[in-house]
Design an enzyme around this catalytic site. Structure first.
Site, PDB file in Angstrom:
ATOM      1  N   CYS A  15      -3.480  -0.374   5.861  1.00 47.55           N
ATOM      2  CA  CYS A  15      -4.199  -0.544   4.579  1.00 47.55           C
ATOM      3  C   CYS A  15      -3.271  -1.018   3.465  1.00 47.55           C
ATOM      4  O   CYS A  15      -3.412  -2.125   2.959  1.00 47.55           O
ATOM      5  CB  CYS A  15      -4.814   0.784   4.136  1.00 47.55           C
ATOM      6  SG  CYS A  15      -5.903   1.499   5.311  1.00 47.55           S
TER       7      CYS A  15
HETATM    8  N1  SAJ Z   1       4.130   5.832   1.154  1.00 45.73           N
HETATM    9  C1  SAJ Z   1       5.261   5.839   0.350  1.00 45.73           C
HETATM   10  N2  SAJ Z   1       5.237   6.547  -0.815  1.00 45.73           N
HETATM   11  C2  SAJ Z   1       4.134   7.231  -1.216  1.00 45.73           C
HETATM   12  C3  SAJ Z   1       2.980   7.211  -0.388  1.00 45.73           C
HETATM   13  C4  SAJ Z   1       3.001   6.509   0.789  1.00 45.73           C
HETATM   14  O1  SAJ Z   1       6.265   5.223   0.687  1.00 45.73           O
HETATM   15  O2  SAJ Z   1       4.172   7.878  -2.266  1.00 45.73           O
HETATM   16  C5  SAJ Z   1       4.143   5.061   2.400  1.00 45.73           C
HETATM   17  C6  SAJ Z   1       3.843   5.913   3.618  1.00 45.73           C
HETATM   18  O3  SAJ Z   1       5.022   6.434   4.160  1.00 45.73           O
HETATM   19  C7  SAJ Z   1       3.195   4.905   4.563  1.00 45.73           C
HETATM   20  C8  SAJ Z   1       2.493   3.939   3.612  1.00 45.73           C
HETATM   21  O4  SAJ Z   1       3.103   4.111   2.330  1.00 45.73           O
HETATM   22  O5  SAJ Z   1       4.150   4.203   5.298  1.00 45.73           O
HETATM   23  C9  SAJ Z   1       1.001   4.171   3.490  1.00 45.73           C
HETATM   24  O6  SAJ Z   1       0.857   5.540   3.261  1.00 45.73           O
HETATM   25  P1  SAJ Z   1      -0.575   6.166   2.836  1.00 45.73           P
HETATM   26  O7  SAJ Z   1      -0.359   7.598   2.542  1.00 45.73           O
HETATM   27  O8  SAJ Z   1      -1.186   5.335   1.787  1.00 45.73           O
HETATM   28  O9  SAJ Z   1      -1.394   6.126   4.181  1.00 45.73           O
HETATM   29  P2  SAJ Z   1      -2.459   5.094   4.680  1.00 45.73           P
HETATM   30  O10 SAJ Z   1      -1.948   3.750   4.897  1.00 45.73           O
HETATM   31  O11 SAJ Z   1      -3.106   5.764   5.843  1.00 45.73           O
HETATM   32  O12 SAJ Z   1      -3.444   4.990   3.462  1.00 45.73           O
HETATM   33  C10 SAJ Z   1      -4.682   5.611   3.509  1.00 45.73           C
HETATM   34  C11 SAJ Z   1      -5.556   4.692   2.741  1.00 45.73           C
HETATM   35  N3  SAJ Z   1      -6.921   4.919   3.072  1.00 45.73           N
HETATM   36  C12 SAJ Z   1      -7.716   3.845   3.174  1.00 45.73           C
HETATM   37  O13 SAJ Z   1      -7.351   2.728   2.952  1.00 45.73           O
HETATM   38  C13 SAJ Z   1      -9.091   4.094   3.594  1.00 45.73           C
HETATM   39  C14 SAJ Z   1      -5.355   4.851   1.247  1.00 45.73           C
HETATM   40  O14 SAJ Z   1      -6.466   4.273   0.551  1.00 45.73           O
HETATM   41  C15 SAJ Z   1      -5.246   6.271   0.814  1.00 45.73           C
HETATM   42  O15 SAJ Z   1      -4.923   6.293  -0.587  1.00 45.73           O
HETATM   43  C16 SAJ Z   1      -4.141   6.930   1.575  1.00 45.73           C
HETATM   44  O16 SAJ Z   1      -4.553   6.903   2.956  1.00 45.73           O
HETATM   45  C17 SAJ Z   1      -3.942   8.362   1.105  1.00 45.73           C
HETATM   46  O17 SAJ Z   1      -4.229   8.625  -0.095  1.00 45.73           O
HETATM   47  O18 SAJ Z   1      -3.440   9.158   1.870  1.00 45.73           O
END
Ligand code: SAJ
Length: 428
Positions: free
Chosen positions: A263
């Protein structure tokens, strides 16, 4: 919902939870996919990937006969609603790749029956439903709003999230006709225990998902840039984030070795590319993507510096990359920064070991214990619970680990430093 029927095209991370939920709520659900192995697993009620909702609902919905999987698109003729949950990745030039979506929509067109509702759940940029999906469905003279209905409800799956899943996440729905909007909103109200928001148009619905995730991407890029500056200034960014979090309007994001997943690193490009078609340049979104895309390389540079401080070079040092999944405690490796980090290390001549307890099939080592025995230095890519629980100062010292580069700032820095092991995080 007794005997109401829905087909879900694409029974992967997004489609299978939706299929299980609709089946559990009484819908007759047909999961359609091109992956026969996946189809067979589902029909045997074998959970194909880590997902708590699927684990909870798959067996009972398959055994009740409410959910079955097939590769036969002709069966689409028999359902009232068709949800499309196929991947919409970007290619190597970060251009949206709509081939899977177009292929699924063509199969729907071949089997479209009067009165059917088609809902696109895949993440798409504003305009895709009207400019790509609709022309295919109207080939052969059928008219949207009369012969069939077309809606968009962007998926919001968050892999590995113990709290939020398809059954309780609010949803936005847009459609090309009032009837289509009502039908689609009703489907989601039948199965989801959360607000269903009816958007003014299908374009607004398409835009919501792309800005939700672009918003997250720019916030992560912000803190990654802060971390890089604090590395020069000798300030612990984690401590500063914790302090700043006491301000009511501050939203904590965390620096890391990279932004992975299907995403966050992908969705901003949908907005960037779409805006380019009308001559607008999203300079800020592009800069955020550049900052986040650079984090794997930056992490390897930090690692090299730390090795040099203890008289080691990347070349020839037995480096254990811990974690391949893109985020903690899941088995999903899509767009994981691990791959670029491993490639960079190998280019520099490192002797690379890999271990991820949830991705053993891609790991060279089969246990953390074995990995620590062999490694001289560690590069943490994923903040899996096993690493946070077991990688304390004494364990590292006992295994004669010289350097730990904590790409997720997830270990106890003070404890490791106290044990005399060289510790470096991202911005700390
Ligand atoms: N990450 C960072 N720093 C942060 C948060 C995340 O480096 O502060 C990295 C994570 O390690 C990962 C990537 O970014 O590699 C994405 O992390 P994520 O927590 O956003 O996980 P995703 O990709 O599964 O995002 C999902 C998304 N859901 C959908 O698209 C339906 C996103 O919209 C959500 O905001 C996110 O989950 C969430 O909030 O957990």
């Amino acid at each position: 919902m007794k005997n109401q029927t829905i087909a879900v095209i694409g029974i992967g991370y997004v489609g299978l939870p939706l299929a299980c939920l609709a089946a559990d709520k009484g819908y007759q659900v047909l999961g359609v996919d091109i992956n026969q192995k996946l189809i067979d697993k589902v029909n045997k009620a074998q959970v194909p990937f880590k997902d708590d909702l699927v684990k909870k609902l798959l067996k009972k919905t398959v055994q009740s006969g409410n959910l079955k999987a097939s590769n036969d698109f002709k069966l689409l003729k028999k359902v009232e609603t068709i949800a499309v949950c196929v991947p919409t990745p970007v290619d190597e030039n970060y251009q949206p790749d709509f081939k899977p979506l177009i292929s699924a929509v063509q199969r729907i067109k071949e089997n479209l029956v009067k009165g059917q509702l088609v809902i696109i759940e895949s993440t798409i940029n504003p305009g895709v439903c009207e400019e790509i999906v609709l022309p295919i469905l109207e080939q052969g003279g059928k008219k949207v709003g009369k012969d069939f209905y077309l809606a968009h409800a962007p998926e919001r799956i968050n892999p590995g999230d113990p709290k939020w899943n398809v059954s309780n996440l609010p949803r936005n729905v847009g459609a090309l006709s009032k009837t289509g909007l009502k039908k689609a909103a009703q489907f989601y109200r039948d199965i989801i225990d959360a607000p269903i928001n009816e958007m003014q148009s299908i374009k607004e619905a398409e835009a919501t998902k792309t800005i939700e995730n672009a918003f997250r991407d720019i916030n992560i890029a912000f803190i990654n840039e802060i971390a890089k500056s604090f590395d020069q200034l000798g300030i612990d960014v984690v401590d500063v984030i914790k302090g700043a979090s006491s301000k009511f309007s501050f939203m904590a994001h965390w620096p890391s070795c990279g932004v992975g997943g299907h995403c966050i690193p992908v969705d901003p490009y949908y907005l960037i590319r779409k805006a380019e078609t009308v001559g607008f340049s999203h300079d800020f979104l592009k800069l955020a993507r550049q900052i986040n895309n650079h984090m794997p390389k930056y992490t390897v540079e930090l690692y090299q510096d730390e090795l040099n401080k203890v008289g080691l070079a990347v070349k020839g040092t037995k480096t254990a990359v811990l974690g391949i999944a893109y985020k903690a405690d899941i088995d999903d490796t899509r767009e994981s920064p691990a791959f670029e980090i491993i490639e960079e290390l190998k280019k520099m001549g490192a002797d690379v070991l890999t271990y991820d307890p949830l991705v053993l099939e891609k790991s060279t080592e089969k246990s953390l214990k074995q990995t620590l025995k062999k490694a001289q230095a560690l590069l943490i890519v994923t903040d899996h619970s096993e690493f946070k629980e077991k990688l304390d100062g004494q364990t590292l010292k006992k295994n004669n680990i010289k350097v730990v580069l904590d790409g997720k700032n997830c270990l106890d820095k003070e404890d490791i430093v106290k044990a005399g092991v060289n510790y470096k995080g991202i911005g700390r």
